[in-house]
Write an enzyme that holds these catalytic residues in place. Sequence first.
Site, mmCIF file in Angstrom:
data_model
loop_
_atom_site.group_PDB
_atom_site.id
_atom_site.type_symbol
_atom_site.label_atom_id
_atom_site.label_comp_id
_atom_site.label_asym_id
_atom_site.label_seq_id
_atom_site.Cartn_x
_atom_site.Cartn_y
_atom_site.Cartn_z
ATOM 1 N N ILE A 141 5.378 3.825 7.306
ATOM 2 C CA ILE A 141 4.302 4.898 6.863
ATOM 3 C C ILE A 141 3.124 4.566 7.973
ATOM 4 O O ILE A 141 2.745 5.453 8.497
ATOM 5 C CB ILE A 141 3.750 4.387 5.478
ATOM 6 N N ASP A 181 0.508 -5.871 14.034
ATOM 7 C CA ASP A 181 1.578 -5.997 13.179
ATOM 8 C C ASP A 181 2.457 -6.989 13.701
ATOM 9 O O ASP A 181 2.988 -6.839 15.021
ATOM 10 C CB ASP A 181 2.572 -4.791 13.118
ATOM 11 N N CYS A 222 -4.510 3.189 1.542
ATOM 12 C CA CYS A 222 -3.598 3.927 0.665
ATOM 13 C C CYS A 222 -2.550 2.933 0.555
ATOM 14 O O CYS A 222 -1.327 3.435 0.273
ATOM 15 C CB CYS A 222 -3.200 4.959 1.436
ATOM 16 N N ASP A 265 -7.391 4.422 -2.021
ATOM 17 C CA ASP A 265 -6.417 5.120 -3.139
ATOM 18 C C ASP A 265 -5.831 4.162 -4.175
ATOM 19 O O ASP A 265 -5.148 4.491 -5.065
ATOM 20 C CB ASP A 265 -5.307 5.835 -2.441
ATOM 21 N N GLU A 283 -5.321 -1.993 -11.634
ATOM 22 C CA GLU A 283 -4.916 -0.889 -11.809
ATOM 23 C C GLU A 283 -4.219 -0.349 -13.158
ATOM 24 O O GLU A 283 -3.492 -1.428 -13.488
ATOM 25 C CB GLU A 283 -4.122 0.184 -10.837
ATOM 26 N N HIS A 313 -4.395 6.628 -7.038
ATOM 27 C CA HIS A 313 -3.108 6.098 -6.406
ATOM 28 C C HIS A 313 -2.339 7.334 -6.503
ATOM 29 O O HIS A 313 -1.288 7.552 -6.967
ATOM 30 C CB HIS A 313 -2.551 5.266 -7.384
ATOM 31 N N LEU A 314 -3.114 8.406 -5.437
ATOM 32 C CA LEU A 314 -2.303 9.625 -5.224
ATOM 33 C C LEU A 314 -1.444 9.562 -3.981
ATOM 34 O O LEU A 314 -0.797 10.768 -3.572
ATOM 35 C CB LEU A 314 -3.403 10.629 -4.993
ATOM 36 N N GLY A 315 -1.279 8.410 -3.330
ATOM 37 C CA GLY A 315 -0.480 8.548 -2.140
ATOM 38 C C GLY A 315 0.695 9.231 -2.136
ATOM 39 O O GLY A 315 0.923 9.920 -1.051
ATOM 40 N N ALA A 316 1.702 8.832 -3.269
ATOM 41 C CA ALA A 316 2.870 9.467 -3.151
ATOM 42 C C ALA A 316 2.976 10.599 -4.084
ATOM 43 O O ALA A 316 4.051 11.308 -4.492
ATOM 44 C CB ALA A 316 3.877 8.689 -3.939
#
Length: 531
Positions: free
Chosen positions: A154, A173, A232, A258, A263, A281-284
């Site tokens: 991602i 990273d 996100c 997000d 939760e 939590h709308l990422g997907a």
Amino acid sequence: MAPKVLVSDKLSETAVQIFRDRGIDVTFDPSIGKDKEKLAQIIGDYDGLAIRSATKVTAKLLDNAPRLKVVGRAGIGVDNVDIPAASKKGVIVMNTPFGNSVTTAEHAIALMMAVARQIPEANASTHAGKWEKSRFMGSEVTAKTLGVIGAGNIGAIVCDRALGLRMKVIAYDPFLSEERATKLGVTKVELDELLARADFITLHVPLTDKTRNILSAEAIAKTRPGVRIINCARGGLVDETALAAALKSGHVAGAGFDVFEVEPATDSPLFGLPNVVVTPHLGASTTEAQENVALQVAEQMSDYLLTGAVQNALNMPSVTAEEAAVMAPWVKLAAHLGSFAGQLTEDPIRAVNILYDGAVAEMNLDALNCAVIAGIMKASNPDVNMVSAPVVARERGVKISTTTQGKSGVFDAYIKLTVVTEDRERSIAGTVFSDGKPRFIQIKGITIDAEVGQHMLYTTNEDVPGIIGTLGQTMGENGVNIANFTLGRSSRGAEAIALLYLDAQPPADVLAKLKATGLFRQVRPLEFDMA
């Protein structure tokens, strides 16, 4: 009998139809995932469980699922699955890490733009009949520096989209190579440098002990004034209380979230702040992503249950359908070698050394290793399989090492297994003939050629006359038929071995008669799973 799969959360009808089309007996009950008691009552009838986030796969549920082989999560997050418990039970846990990658990346970019231009607040103000044009002064993203924490699947898409917006992109990273960074068009930096340079920071890492609160109060204090932070990925990556304080002080200009530490999030220090954009939590949550992950999990679970192919498993090496077909006889051989060593080894095993020679060295060694370890561990725990065996081995402190080499003998390929205990080493080697049948080709350094059967008898003795006759006569007198008889010796008059493939395992009294002759050092019956 067709495998049975339970779909206990909302999955598209198209995905459910995939199971049916593949010949799988599927039960679609999207409401049962929330009913723990009812799910526990029926889960024992199923080989597979397809879920989203509502179903909780706990150790207690797994205790009621003796048939369960695979859990498939339509989506990335598997916080609702007890993976260690599943591994101990030998249940593969799969997810679909790529089905919603674009959707999640786009949501991160959308939140960044919304925060930069204060779109939600401006929208609410305008709907209220106000015309506060001067109040909502925004910030361009062009030429700004975006700091990406986590440049995996991602994160890499976010980098690509940000570069399209003409942003400068830096990435932190630990697993990002310089070559990969160059290919992505980003600059690899350490975390402190990213914090100091970034105008926008977006997080795309899993929640682990190392990443929890990666943006702590201390880390947030290191960011440049006016930074905007987007999350996100997972709640818990950012200290929400510390961020709220930094937003109120003005050090952080804005945030887009997000995901939250708890939760469903009904309360958070970030709620109510005018410079924060939050979503549930709308990422997907796009039609395309929901369909993609549902189709993927149905295909993955079907492939595993029907062909043994393993894709996107979190507790088992991946094996493609093509690999599964080619490797099947070698996986069986690996299991037989492990079983032989496990049945003959009574002392605690300290180490397992596996040598792959020739063509087999180019195969999926992680999967072959799992088969070897499962074969060994089954001798003391029949419920162990390729998923749970490595867990059991680690718990027992067994060290596993792997060596590969090019073709070195008369066989195009072979596997040699050496098991090490406190007092001794025991080795056995095998290969797969052109007929696809596994063969033992060496035991304790003694060359043999033995077909593997369900019932076998292994003996060791001094190389003296009369061994063949004694074995044959004793088996014959007691009605035990010999299907195959293999002999070998290290040298004339030295140690010798015999491996008999029998139609049935001889009773204990027959074995006692062989031992009573005084000719044999060992007389060991062996059983192999030929399924």
